[in-house]
Design an enzyme around this catalytic site. Structure first.
Site, PDB file in Angstrom:
ATOM      1  N   GLY C 150       0.669  -1.027  -0.065  1.00  0.00           N
ATOM      2  CA  GLY C 150       0.113   0.051   0.146  1.00  0.00           C
ATOM      3  C   GLY C 150       0.817   1.348  -0.198  1.00  0.00           C
ATOM      4  O   GLY C 150       2.097   1.060   0.379  1.00  0.00           O
ATOM      5  N   CYS C 151       0.332   2.338  -0.562  1.00  0.00           N
ATOM      6  CA  CYS C 151       1.098   3.663  -0.396  1.00  0.00           C
ATOM      7  C   CYS C 151       1.568   4.204   0.940  1.00  0.00           C
ATOM      8  O   CYS C 151       2.623   4.366   1.054  1.00  0.00           O
ATOM      9  CB  CYS C 151       0.316   4.668  -1.064  1.00  0.00           C
ATOM     10  SG  CYS C 151      -1.509   4.739  -0.673  1.00  0.00           S
ATOM     11  N   TYR C 152       0.509   4.281   1.809  1.00  0.00           N
ATOM     12  CA  TYR C 152       1.074   4.626   3.303  1.00  0.00           C
ATOM     13  C   TYR C 152       2.128   3.676   3.734  1.00  0.00           C
ATOM     14  O   TYR C 152       3.097   4.187   4.428  1.00  0.00           O
ATOM     15  CB  TYR C 152      -0.213   4.534   3.957  1.00  0.00           C
ATOM     16  CG  TYR C 152      -1.287   5.834   3.723  1.00  0.00           C
ATOM     17  CD1 TYR C 152      -0.920   7.150   3.855  1.00  0.00           C
ATOM     18  CD2 TYR C 152      -2.785   5.471   3.683  1.00  0.00           C
ATOM     19  CE1 TYR C 152      -1.781   8.047   3.792  1.00  0.00           C
ATOM     20  CE2 TYR C 152      -3.405   6.533   3.188  1.00  0.00           C
ATOM     21  CZ  TYR C 152      -3.201   7.874   3.446  1.00  0.00           C
ATOM     22  OH  TYR C 152      -3.881   8.987   3.110  1.00  0.00           O
TER      23      TYR C 152
END
Lengths: 341, 341, 341, 341
Positions: C150-152
């Site tokens: 995921g990006c986070y």
């Protein structure tokens, strides 16, 4: 002391309604008795629109039908819904300010072409007054039904009103107008999804737009001339604001600046500038700023006009019309100083 | 009928002044007698700030020095200029609301570290009242000099005020706060040039920021505890708005929602929500919206706070302080419904 | 000369697919043989996504099912669709890079809580390799199934990787992370309608977010410690970009700058700066910029991390993983110079 | 294998230089031997422009004067600086691509009126080739000095080139063109300070703009006709992008769509669409998208043209010119797929 006007707003959750309620809630002579919303009935206003959480209006419950009697209805409805609602309200003796386009055109047959419906109430159409105070103030004062102008026509007509009165426009005009995205309303569309709209700006409906016949009809009503409008609406990545630039053939230099200043000297909401106006200078207000000039090399007259599409272009103009219809001071509750920065 | 207050604004062209003038020009008990501006003296306000072209205020001439007598001065000046101006005004018996940071800190020595100057008037520092009405309302009513709080401290202190009063905070807190670009003022900087700021967002001054000691001092004043603030200001690509998120150790669940609602029940400009607030819901208003909650897994208390950095975070809070100082209704001329969309 | 890899992209019209196709279309060793899209099957790519009108790829027809054989599938599908598609592809002997979250968590039971489905393929879950090259490069090279992070988690894990390896983090950490709106995908939502999102920025899913267990699991895998993550995702009015700020208790000063520089010296896509990074400095690239520092007064360690949420945070990291899996130069077709301004 | 071209960039820190370097650093046949910058000499590129921190180019030191020999100079300088630099370079036998306006106009006397300087090198002016490949490809291939076109002229001339060749335009044309703010360069101005530019959009230089004579001269060169251009440049709140809309009198319907498609069929960077183009569809590319149509009611021909003002409107067109001048494949290193979303 002036009496209190009982107001009902139909279609209470769209953008024009949001701006209308913001202004009406501080109008000293207005009591908002009913908020009608078919989509959000029985919910509190602040549940649907959290920005009203700090106001007493936020606790008011949206209703399917108005539960209290009222003197004036504002219609912030889709065109088709307004088309049907207006005759009922008129019949019940209510005064109406309709923010949709359902009663703006005088020619019923144009509705088929531009709105995709047959206009079922042509007789009411003839009684509707076009709510542009700078052109039709006296008629508005006596009107039972005001068709509140479209945003593009408001900006554009104010840009050419002095020219029309002077007979300076012949032939066709080119109108290239820019609008913030709120003009397209609250309904979701892929183009207006934030990641697609940020950094984008584009003409749309360039071959056919509802505001073209609206402008052409009012131009004819004012000047008696059939002037064709080549109209290019363009959306820009801003929430609010509108700039309309009008081009017209003009062989000889005319002192446009003086003409405009003289014409608008007494108008509380129109100001003539000596440089192009910025829409940010009118954000959240009912002002229209104009800059006319002549391009001698290209023999072209140009007028640039800036408004807030939701202010003078919609809800604040509607309140200006209300003030006129009910004999309040015309500027009551309306703003002339924008939210800047 | 209440008397009219004669007001003078020093530093009339920056962003806090612009917002202040917008609010003051419609305040029913205020007469703006002088606009002082060293950089734009002898020009008309609307020449410098065209957004005032629709208001009578736009025709007023900016002055080097106030030409008329006044009761209250608002200082929208740089810190150093306020530092010098305040004692002169106090000596002349004027009341002062200072929007700079020059009189916010009680410890003179902190000025050297955080403001790069030696504070020449430590005795006036002690008399200044910190203008956060929700914490110091009674003191403000009697004050001659109000130090109007910084935007970050306003959002952050309102987020923890009930916790401080209950003694729920020990040790250090983490404050991660986001601000619109207007918080950095009107002065040009490469970072804030539109083509560089659009699409960018970044923490700045992360090792040292003036608002850190301001928060720590007021926390101590309210709670008697030396609580360290780990503060990360962050600028986001928006003109206005501020969201401060405060993290603190909390071992046991507490009903934060009830605590906050009880504490702020009577406050006209603070509202406790049950979901994270949006700064857009307070744009152009004096409101502060709060959402407190407990993260049981991480044993962390969290409060999210939203204000308009130029509204409750600066100029509207200044007017709230003025209303308190002069016995006007506290909410006069202040807004609770934002400009949306 | 290296062989050409036949690639199939599933879910070809969302934002991660758009970015993936932009990068793949210029990869010298990739042949995009099939574009699968259930919603737009049988239309040409450029009809659905006009930005491909200038590329040969724009003439390719989207398909319900892949019509040609391929070596590698990229899944840009909803979690539930990926959950079902992956086992079929694995069984057919295809290599898979899954950009959804369906195979990121090792504990099947977490899927019920955070993804609202029961994970039907726990055995495949165990075989999936978490595609963060800086932590799991060797495993990725041998993987058949890569779960693209995921990006986070990407931004956050890169911010703490050196600290985890050194055992410098104990207890809980606070992660306050900002993301551009594209992180929420292409699906329309009222919040993300342009007139509502411009000028707004707000924390969301603050009590429960899918990326919290993803971060906690990988932290445990790397450090062997159960560290709780207090995570506050925040959306800001920008299309792309992500800044994650991590706070952790640190009693003693450590030379974080040297630690980070040494750790990342050989990494092609990670750079340690001496000031807070801007997401605009990585726009459209696969870079991650880091700034670690120590707040001695508050006894808090802080690391700020910036990536492009669709670049290193999604599609370019997926191509980096592909390069590793197939033995191409790791940096092939990936960008390190952003589109600025 | 093709030889490597040694390139020197003068004026290396402005926006056109930034875009130019982004493209050149991945051009397979280019070696950037010198970066010249008077304002930032002796600093490393990545110190001045942190976006280059991930590239080897970032370590290169900016120089007062080029320290190495080169084959081609790109001038990203102010007009006045280019005016003086070009003759020196030509004399030394270097090829030059000048991105300023100093050598775009053929009539030296126009420089006094539109650029406020007397052109000291009228003989070089005559040798300069206007770098619009779609109109002057053969001349560019043989040129020593290419005057890279302005952004507005590029978008506008491509919109009317087929019409000019067919003799369809007589009399004056109206050009209403929108540009992102980067077109105004990196220099700070109050209007372009983020808090003032967000939400604003406005025509500027409406009475006199340097690109008007540039368009009129090239129109004359192509068509042999003196066509006056009524030009209204308008800045919109976006970093990049340009949309030019051209209006011209056209009495009879013509199949504009076919005319344009036939004309541009072989052009790699021009595409004719059947609906208005969006500038976002060309962000970061060298593409130009066109939509021509006829408004029969208003007897007006309209063409809408979209480019990236820094791509086809400046630096990528400069690289296209370089490719032509040095016999590289015309599309080398240039992009046709934009960064979206």
């Amino acid at each position: 002391m002036e009496q209190t006007l009982r107001v009902c707003v139909f279609g209470s959750t769209g953008y024009t309604a949001q701006e209308l309620l913001r202004v009406l809630q501080r109008h000293p002579h207005v009591n908002i008795v009913s908020l009608v919303s078919s989509s959000s009935a029985s919910r509190k206003l602040a549940e649907v629109l959290p920005q009203f959480c700090g106001s007493p209006l936020g606790d008011k419950t949206l209703e399917e039908e108005p539960s209290e009697d009222f003197d004036l209805a504002f219609l912030c409805l889709p065109h088709e819904a307004s088309l049907e609602e207006v005759p009922k309200l008129i019949q019940r003796g209510k005064k109406v300010i309709d923010l949709s386009g359902a009663y703006r055109l005088k020619s019923p047959n144009l509705y088929q072409e531009f709105y995709n419906f047959t206009h079922a109430h042509p007789e009411i159409l003839q009684k509707a007054v076009y709510g542009l105070p700078e052109a039709f103030r006296d008629e508005i004062k006596k009107a039972d039904l005001v068709a509140n102008p479209g945003c593009y026509p408001t900006a554009t007509l104010l840009a050419i009103l002095p020219l029309l009165k002077e007979g300076l426009i012949e032939g066709r005009i080119v109108v290239h107008a820019l609008s913030g995205v709120s003009g397209a309303g609250r309904k979701l569309r892929q183009h207006f999804h934030y990641p697609e709209m940020e950094g984008d700006f584009f003409p749309y409906s360039v071959e056919k737009h509802r505001h073209t016949p609206e402008m052409e009809e009012v131009i004819y009503e004012i000047s008696g001339k059939s002037i064709k409008v080549r109209f290019t609406p363009t959306v820009v990545p801003s929430v609010r604001g509108m700039v309309s630039t009008v081009y017209f053939d003009l062989k000889e230099d005319t002192d446009l600046q003086s003409l405009f200043e003289d014409f608008y000297r007494e108008e509380p909401f129109v100001k003539v500038l000596s440089a192009p106006p910025h829409p940010k200078w009118v954000l959240g207000t009912n002002m229209c700023l104009l800059y006319p000039f002549y391009d001698a090399k290209a023999e072209t007259g140009v007028v640039i006009s800036a408004i807030d599409n939701l202010g003078k272009g919609a809800s604040q103009q509607a309140v200006q019309n209300m003030n006129l219809m009910f004999g309040f001071e015309e500027t009551t509750a309306l703003e002339r100083v924008p939210l800047i920065p």
